[in-house]
Design an enzyme around this catalytic site. Structure first.
Site, short mmCIF file in Angstrom:
data_model
loop_
_atom_site.label_atom_id
_atom_site.label_comp_id
_atom_site.label_asym_id
_atom_site.label_seq_id
_atom_site.Cartn_x
_atom_site.Cartn_y
_atom_site.Cartn_z
N SER A 157 -1.55 -7.02 -5.21
CA SER A 157 -1.42 -5.91 -4.28
C SER A 157 -0.92 -6.43 -2.94
CB SER A 157 -2.75 -5.17 -4.12
OG SER A 157 -3.44 -5.66 -2.99
N LYS A 158 -0.37 -5.51 -2.20
CA LYS A 158 0.18 -5.85 -0.89
C LYS A 158 -0.89 -6.52 -0.04
CE LYS A 158 2.61 -3.41 2.78
NZ LYS A 158 3.08 -2.09 3.19
N ARG A 159 -2.12 -6.00 -0.17
CA ARG A 159 -3.20 -6.50 0.67
C ARG A 159 -3.53 -7.96 0.41
NH1 ARG A 159 -4.19 -1.56 -0.34
NH2 ARG A 159 -5.22 -2.01 -2.31
#
Ligand code: GLU
Length: 468
Positions: free
Chosen positions: A248-250
């Site tokens: 994920s981007k996070r």
């Protein structure tokens, strides 16, 4: 008589909220390959109903990513925001058919209900207060309240499907409360729009991430209420990052376009992602055509796939080496420009072909090309260390021999060097290291005869002149 087989129609249905990583684009790759394999239709549908988070730039990122990967769609992009009228008409249809009903429970009442349920150790769920039942008296409609619409989920029994990846999946209907399908302002909600779209777009196979498994039973109910059988579902296991967390981007996943900008090849990416969750025997390297020819839902992996940056590099390096020199040059050129290197003198196709042997990406090749397209600036200390008096004498001699060579070609240059090493009683590195520094400014290059042969003889003479 043969049974009519419904045409294969698949879709990629991203939400344009800013970013698409390798896990996301894999959810485009498989439905694309499935459609291509069957001569079917692949559709792009932009799920942009979250107007707070959806942006036009993000739509562009999706389209650019698909375009770069060569995942061309046959229909679309369709935008959900442009289909609102259609959704409203279908909402009416559901209400008329008794499959949906208005619910006037306010948010604070819902919160209070949830608290009571949780305090009693129950799973929070809508309690059916406004659900019409034969013989049941509904509460009085409060004045001035706009209701939501809820879908009337069958109370008994279960709902399930034969997932192409997960096998049989069943949910008990009493696990599913009555889903809100329209907000108080009449706008439809996510699961409802997906079903209307999948019906209208005549989707035969839904291939998507398994984060949607919990939506599927709800979607199947809506399909049936609308008089349609659901499509075939294949829910793809998650892609994990190298630390084993969901990509994920996070947690640092990179955008597909970043890989493009770092010099990964689209074909390599397709090959790598194809294998990240699907297999064809032991095949690791295969062409796009083979992938399309071999792709099936039966060989999708059942467990989470883990991203492996080293393997991606390895696959990319393989594709890099397989490019025809002219194609390679064409692909390296924009990277050269980005690095501010001017293609001059040395033939780029030849330079890149020589340099790709030690590169993993187009960017690596372009960076290495600096040895051909930038003035050498050898580090003074290194030069002092390597350009010994003995080496200096040998290089001076070599310069004369090179000057007199009848042809400026690698074998002749190699022979000249060998001759000089013999006369000066030196080992190859003793001459090659300072020679590399002087001509290319670098200590590491491919085989020196091949490197020198790519430069013009004049350039080499000029760069060795400083030794005298
Ligand atoms: N828009 C959803 C997502 O981005 C995909 C929905 C679907 O494939 O059904 O996760």
């Amino acid at each position: 008589m043969s049974a009519t087989i419904a045409p294969i129609r698949t879709r990629f249905a991203p939400s344009p909220t800013g970013f698409i990583h390798l896990g996301n684009i894999r959810s485009a790759l498989y439905p694309w390959a499935f459609a291509r394999h069957h001569g079917g239709t692949f559709i792009l549908r932009v799920e942009d109903t979250d107007t707070e988070r959806s942006t036009q730039e993000a739509v562009k990122v999706i389209i650019d990513s698909m375009d770069w990967m060569g995942l061309h769609y046959d229909e679309g992009p369709y935008y959900q925001m442009q289909r609102m009228e259609r959704y409203r008409a279908v909402l009416d249809q559901l209400v008329e058919g008794g499959h949906a009903y208005p619910c006037y429970m306010s948010t604070s009442e819902l919160d209070a209900l949830r608290e009571r349920q949780m305090a009693g150790g129950l799973k929070p769920r809508y309690d059916g207060t406004w659900r019409p039942e034969p013989g049941k008296a509904l509460p009085e409609v409060p004045a001035g309240v706009q209701p939501v619409l809820r879908f009337r989920t069958p109370a008994q029994g279960s709902v399930g499907w034969d997932d192409k990846v997960k096998g049989r999946v069943d949910f008990a209907n009493d696990e599913l409360d009555d889903l809100v399908i329209a907000r108080p302002d009449g706008t439809p909600t996510y699961n409802f729009c997906v079903v209307v779209d999948d019906i209208d777009m005549r989707i035969s196979h839904v291939i998507r991430g398994d984060d949607h498994v919990n939506n599927t039973p709800r979607q199947i109910h809506i399909f049936r209420a609308l008089g349609h059988e659901p499509p075939v579902y294949a829910h793809l296991p998650t892609v994990l990052n190298e630390q084993g967390d969901k990509l994920s981007k996070r947690n640092g996943a990179r955008s597909v376009l970043q890989y493009r900008d770092e010099g990964y090849l689209a074909d390599a990416m397709v090959n790598y992602l194809a294998r990240l969750g699907w297999s064809h025997g032991d095949a690791e390297i295969f062409t796009r055509e083979q992938f399309v020819q071999w792709f099936d839902l039966e060989h999708l992996g059942r467990s989470a796939a883990q991203f492996d940056g080293e393997k991606l590099k390895w696959v990319n390096a393989h594709y890099l080496r397989a490019l025809a020199p002219a194609d390679l040059a064409q692909q390296v050129r924009p990277f050269l420009q980005r690095l501010g290197l001017r293609e001059q003198g040395v033939d780029l196709a030849a330079a890149a072909t020589l340099l790709r042997e030690r590169a993993h990406t187009l960017l690596d090749v372009a960076q290495l090309c600096g040895m051909f397209y930038a003035e050498p600036e050898p580090d003074a200390d290194l030069l002092l260390q390597h350009l010994t008096p003995a080496a200096r004498a040998a290089i001076l001699d070599l310069r004369s021999v090179l000057q007199a060579l009848p042809v400026w070609e690698a074998p002749a240059i190699a022979a000249a060097m060998k001759q000089i090493l013999g006369t000066h009683q030196l080992k190859m590195p003793q001459v090659a290291m300072p020679l590399r520094l002087l001509v290319t400014g670098r200590l590491h290059t491919p085989s020196l005869d091949a490197v020198l042969a790519l430069f013009s003889r004049d350039t080499v003479m000029h760069r060795l002149a400083s030794v005298a």
